[in-house]
Design a protein around this motif. Structure first.
Motif, PDB file in Angstrom:
ATOM      1  N   ILE A   1     -41.941 -71.607  56.138  1.00 38.19           N
ATOM      2  CA  ILE A   1     -43.029 -71.180  56.289  1.00 38.19           C
ATOM      3  C   ILE A   1     -44.017 -72.102  57.654  1.00 38.19           C
ATOM      4  CG2 ILE A   1     -45.476 -71.015  55.002  1.00 38.19           C
ATOM      5  CD1 ILE A   1     -43.937 -71.631  52.534  1.00 38.19           C
ATOM      6  N   ILE A   2     -43.820 -72.904  58.077  1.00 43.60           N
ATOM      7  CA  ILE A   2     -45.182 -73.455  59.109  1.00 43.60           C
ATOM      8  C   ILE A   2     -44.244 -72.285  60.337  1.00 43.60           C
ATOM      9  CG2 ILE A   2     -45.676 -75.089  60.605  1.00 43.60           C
ATOM     10  CD1 ILE A   2     -45.707 -76.983  57.909  1.00 43.60           C
ATOM     11  N   SER A   3     -43.097 -72.763  60.818  1.00 40.12           N
ATOM     12  CA  SER A   3     -42.322 -72.448  61.740  1.00 40.12           C
ATOM     13  C   SER A   3     -42.375 -70.817  61.543  1.00 40.12           C
ATOM     14  CB  SER A   3     -41.001 -73.076  61.737  1.00 40.12           C
ATOM     15  OG  SER A   3     -40.320 -71.995  61.073  1.00 40.12           O
ATOM     16  N   GLY A   4     -42.117 -70.356  60.390  1.00 41.35           N
ATOM     17  CA  GLY A   4     -42.016 -69.053  60.945  1.00 41.35           C
ATOM     18  C   GLY A   4     -43.253 -68.206  60.761  1.00 41.35           C
ATOM     19  N   THR A   5     -44.317 -68.847  60.609  1.00 39.76           N
ATOM     20  CA  THR A   5     -45.962 -68.470  61.363  1.00 39.76           C
ATOM     21  C   THR A   5     -45.918 -68.698  62.378  1.00 39.76           C
ATOM     22  OG1 THR A   5     -46.482 -69.207  59.142  1.00 39.76           O
ATOM     23  CG2 THR A   5     -48.678 -68.932  60.924  1.00 39.76           C
ATOM     24  N   ALA A   6     -45.290 -69.695  62.535  1.00 38.68           N
ATOM     25  CA  ALA A   6     -45.810 -70.473  64.297  1.00 38.68           C
ATOM     26  C   ALA A   6     -44.814 -69.151  65.363  1.00 38.68           C
ATOM     27  CB  ALA A   6     -45.365 -71.533  64.750  1.00 38.68           C
ATOM     28  N   ILE A   7     -43.722 -68.829  64.852  1.00 42.96           N
ATOM     29  CA  ILE A   7     -42.672 -67.647  65.582  1.00 42.96           C
ATOM     30  C   ILE A   7     -44.076 -66.226  66.022  1.00 42.96           C
ATOM     31  CG2 ILE A   7     -41.641 -65.666  65.345  1.00 42.96           C
ATOM     32  CD1 ILE A   7     -39.656 -68.272  64.034  1.00 42.96           C
ATOM     33  N   GLY A   8     -44.649 -65.556  65.045  1.00 41.93           N
ATOM     34  CA  GLY A   8     -45.143 -64.950  64.892  1.00 41.93           C
ATOM     35  C   GLY A   8     -46.359 -65.167  65.675  1.00 41.93           C
ATOM     36  N   PHE A   9     -47.348 -65.427  66.632  1.00 45.75           N
ATOM     37  CA  PHE A   9     -48.258 -66.211  66.657  1.00 45.75           C
ATOM     38  C   PHE A   9     -48.075 -66.551  68.097  1.00 45.75           C
ATOM     39  CE2 PHE A   9     -50.076 -66.401  63.018  1.00 45.75           C
ATOM     40  CZ  PHE A   9     -51.687 -65.430  62.727  1.00 45.75           C
ATOM     41  N   ASN A  10     -46.747 -66.989  68.660  1.00 46.82           N
ATOM     42  CA  ASN A  10     -45.905 -67.672  69.642  1.00 46.82           C
ATOM     43  C   ASN A  10     -45.560 -66.170  70.381  1.00 46.82           C
ATOM     44  OD1 ASN A  10     -43.360 -68.534  71.495  1.00 46.82           O
ATOM     45  ND2 ASN A  10     -42.306 -67.678  69.994  1.00 46.82           N
TER      46      ASN A  10
ATOM     47  N   LEU B   1     -38.469 -63.780  59.080  1.00 44.86           N
ATOM     48  CA  LEU B   1     -39.026 -62.979  57.068  1.00 44.86           C
ATOM     49  C   LEU B   1     -40.472 -63.451  56.935  1.00 44.86           C
ATOM     50  CD1 LEU B   1     -38.957 -61.390  54.666  1.00 44.86           C
ATOM     51  CD2 LEU B   1     -37.680 -63.152  53.123  1.00 44.86           C
ATOM     52  N   VAL B   2     -40.561 -64.210  56.990  1.00 46.28           N
ATOM     53  CA  VAL B   2     -41.297 -64.878  57.246  1.00 46.28           C
ATOM     54  C   VAL B   2     -43.021 -64.609  57.982  1.00 46.28           C
ATOM     55  CG1 VAL B   2     -43.714 -67.595  57.289  1.00 46.28           C
ATOM     56  CG2 VAL B   2     -41.227 -67.788  56.172  1.00 46.28           C
ATOM     57  N   SER B   3     -42.180 -64.706  59.299  1.00 42.93           N
ATOM     58  CA  SER B   3     -43.686 -64.248  60.377  1.00 42.93           C
ATOM     59  C   SER B   3     -43.959 -62.813  60.097  1.00 42.93           C
ATOM     60  CB  SER B   3     -42.108 -64.131  61.352  1.00 42.93           C
ATOM     61  OG  SER B   3     -43.143 -63.457  62.702  1.00 42.93           O
ATOM     62  N   ALA B   4     -43.115 -61.979  59.506  1.00 41.26           N
ATOM     63  CA  ALA B   4     -43.155 -60.465  59.228  1.00 41.26           C
ATOM     64  C   ALA B   4     -43.917 -60.377  57.609  1.00 41.26           C
ATOM     65  CB  ALA B   4     -41.660 -59.807  59.166  1.00 41.26           C
ATOM     66  N   VAL B   5     -43.657 -61.646  56.947  1.00 39.53           N
ATOM     67  CA  VAL B   5     -45.159 -61.329  56.018  1.00 39.53           C
ATOM     68  C   VAL B   5     -46.337 -61.581  56.121  1.00 39.53           C
ATOM     69  CG1 VAL B   5     -45.604 -62.512  53.504  1.00 39.53           C
ATOM     70  CG2 VAL B   5     -43.073 -61.775  54.237  1.00 39.53           C
TER      71      VAL B   5
ATOM     72  N   ALA C   1     -45.764 -57.354  68.323  1.00 38.02           N
ATOM     73  CA  ALA C   1     -44.836 -58.746  67.360  1.00 38.02           C
ATOM     74  C   ALA C   1     -44.406 -58.387  66.034  1.00 38.02           C
ATOM     75  CB  ALA C   1     -45.681 -60.627  67.823  1.00 38.02           C
ATOM     76  N   LEU C   2     -45.610 -57.728  64.817  1.00 37.93           N
ATOM     77  CA  LEU C   2     -45.113 -57.521  63.930  1.00 37.93           C
ATOM     78  C   LEU C   2     -44.230 -56.455  63.802  1.00 37.93           C
ATOM     79  CD1 LEU C   2     -45.441 -57.095  60.811  1.00 37.93           C
ATOM     80  CD2 LEU C   2     -47.328 -55.444  61.692  1.00 37.93           C
ATOM     81  N   PHE C   3     -43.614 -55.585  64.633  1.00 37.01           N
ATOM     82  CA  PHE C   3     -42.658 -54.093  65.151  1.00 37.01           C
ATOM     83  C   PHE C   3     -41.435 -55.165  65.058  1.00 37.01           C
ATOM     84  CE2 PHE C   3     -45.684 -51.368  64.738  1.00 37.01           C
ATOM     85  CZ  PHE C   3     -44.597 -49.586  64.297  1.00 37.01           C
ATOM     86  N   ARG C   4     -41.376 -55.858  66.532  1.00 36.72           N
ATOM     87  CA  ARG C   4     -39.929 -56.898  66.060  1.00 36.72           C
ATOM     88  C   ARG C   4     -39.776 -57.735  65.116  1.00 36.72           C
ATOM     89  NH1 ARG C   4     -40.273 -61.508  71.081  1.00 36.72           N
ATOM     90  NH2 ARG C   4     -38.130 -61.678  70.978  1.00 36.72           N
ATOM     91  N   ALA C   5     -40.899 -58.603  64.516  1.00 38.19           N
ATOM     92  CA  ALA C   5     -40.479 -59.271  63.608  1.00 38.19           C
ATOM     93  C   ALA C   5     -39.790 -58.655  62.125  1.00 38.19           C
ATOM     94  CB  ALA C   5     -41.559 -59.817  62.815  1.00 38.19           C
ATOM     95  N   VAL C   6     -40.843 -57.561  62.055  1.00 35.20           N
ATOM     96  CA  VAL C   6     -39.823 -56.550  60.716  1.00 35.20           C
ATOM     97  C   VAL C   6     -38.636 -56.071  61.040  1.00 35.20           C
ATOM     98  CG1 VAL C   6     -40.149 -54.241  59.352  1.00 35.20           C
ATOM     99  CG2 VAL C   6     -42.413 -56.010  59.878  1.00 35.20           C
TER     100      VAL C   6
END
Length: 288
Positions: free
Chosen positions: A57-66, A171-175, A22-27
């Motif tokens: 910020i909330i939706s970006g964080t949710a995308i990462g964990f999604n 961007l938020v998801s990656a951070v 997920a991290l690689f995908r986001a970056v």
């Protein structure tokens, strides 16, 4: 949507923790969309970005964990079952909308939601003696709940075009994912072979950056109804590829469950089309 439907096949062959993928995908996806915005000389309205910062910020964080939940689902159950669980998201939006968006629950909404929940029970293998890992089903439904929240938050986000909205969310998801991965994963024991790096690049560039670019180009040229209905190519593709390439076919009872879930989603689309026929298409449409 054909590309989106194939992501589970690629993730299946990446021997890394879901959070790392997920991290690689986001970056990679963030960098790709940044390149697109630079190429198009996109002018960002920073005042609008600041106004929507909490939602981003909330939706970006949710995308990462999604993504983490969805990738975990791929590891525990078949790509088809995980994808179908993921398509429970519209049903969860219907359940949450009266409390979050002050939208009235109609009989039509309730019927489609019950149909989706019944479909989820059928594909879970509770009936019919089908062997399905319920942990994988749980992760898939967890991903659907997060996706439902993302869709609701996107409705609250105002003034950001789809491309810029997705860029800031990624961007938020990656951070957020960087410290999470370093705190929860033992990276020293991971092997980044050329094949693994190649698959990560495909997931990041093709399944994220390029797909989003194609998606937003399509939104500019297609009616909203057409683009929404075409999205159902995704689960159909996942089901076919899962059966053909991974030898993970669905049983008869799971196929019935599939019809209930996808039929429920189509019912929600038709209801929304009728309700929004005379309104302007929303700017915050997204594809995750």
């Amino acid at each position: 949507m054909l590309i989106v439907g194939s992501i589970g096949i690629f993730v299946h062959f990446i021997p890394l923790p879901s959070a790392v993928i997920a991290l690689f995908r986001a970056v990679i996806g963030t960098l790709f969309l940044l390149g697109v915005m630079i190429f198009k000389k996109t002018k960002i309205d920073w005042a609008v970005v600041k106004k929507n910062s909490i939602y981003l910020i909330i939706s970006g964080t949710a995308i990462g964990f999604n993504w983490i939940f969805l990738f975990e689902a791929y590891q525990y159950t078949s790509v088809a079952v995980a994808t179908l669980c993921y398509y429970m998201a519209p049903a969860f939006v219907v359940l949450l909308a009266p409390f979050v968006l002050n939208e009235k629950m109609t009989i039509y909404n309730l019927m489609s939601t019950v149909a989706a929940l019944f479909g989820a029970v059928l594909i879970s293998g509770v009936f019919g003696g089908v062997q399905v890992n319920l942990i994988g089903v749980g992760y898939g439904i967890g991903a659907a709940v997060l996706y439902a929240w993302i869709m609701i938050l996107n409705k609250k986000t105002k003034g950001l075009p789809g491309l810029e909205l997705t860029f800031f969310q990624l961007l938020v998801s990656a951070v957020v994912m960087v410290p999470y991965v370093f705190l929860t994963e033992d990276l020293s024991g991971l092997s980044f072979t050329p094949s693994v790096l190649g698959l990560l690049l495909i997931v990041g560039v093709v399944h994220t950056g390029w797909v989003y670019q194609l998606f937003f180009e399509a939104l500019n040229k297609l009616p909203a109804q057409t683009s929404s209905l075409l999205s159902y190519i995704d689960p159909v593709t996942a089901i076919i590829l899962s059966a053909v390439l991974l030898h993970q076919p669905l049983s008869t009872i799971q196929i019935v469950g599939t019809l209930f879930i996808l039929g429920s989603a189509v019912m929600n689309e038709v209801f929304n089309f009728r309700k929004q026929r005379s309104s302007v298409p929303k700017q915050s449409e997204n594809l995750i």
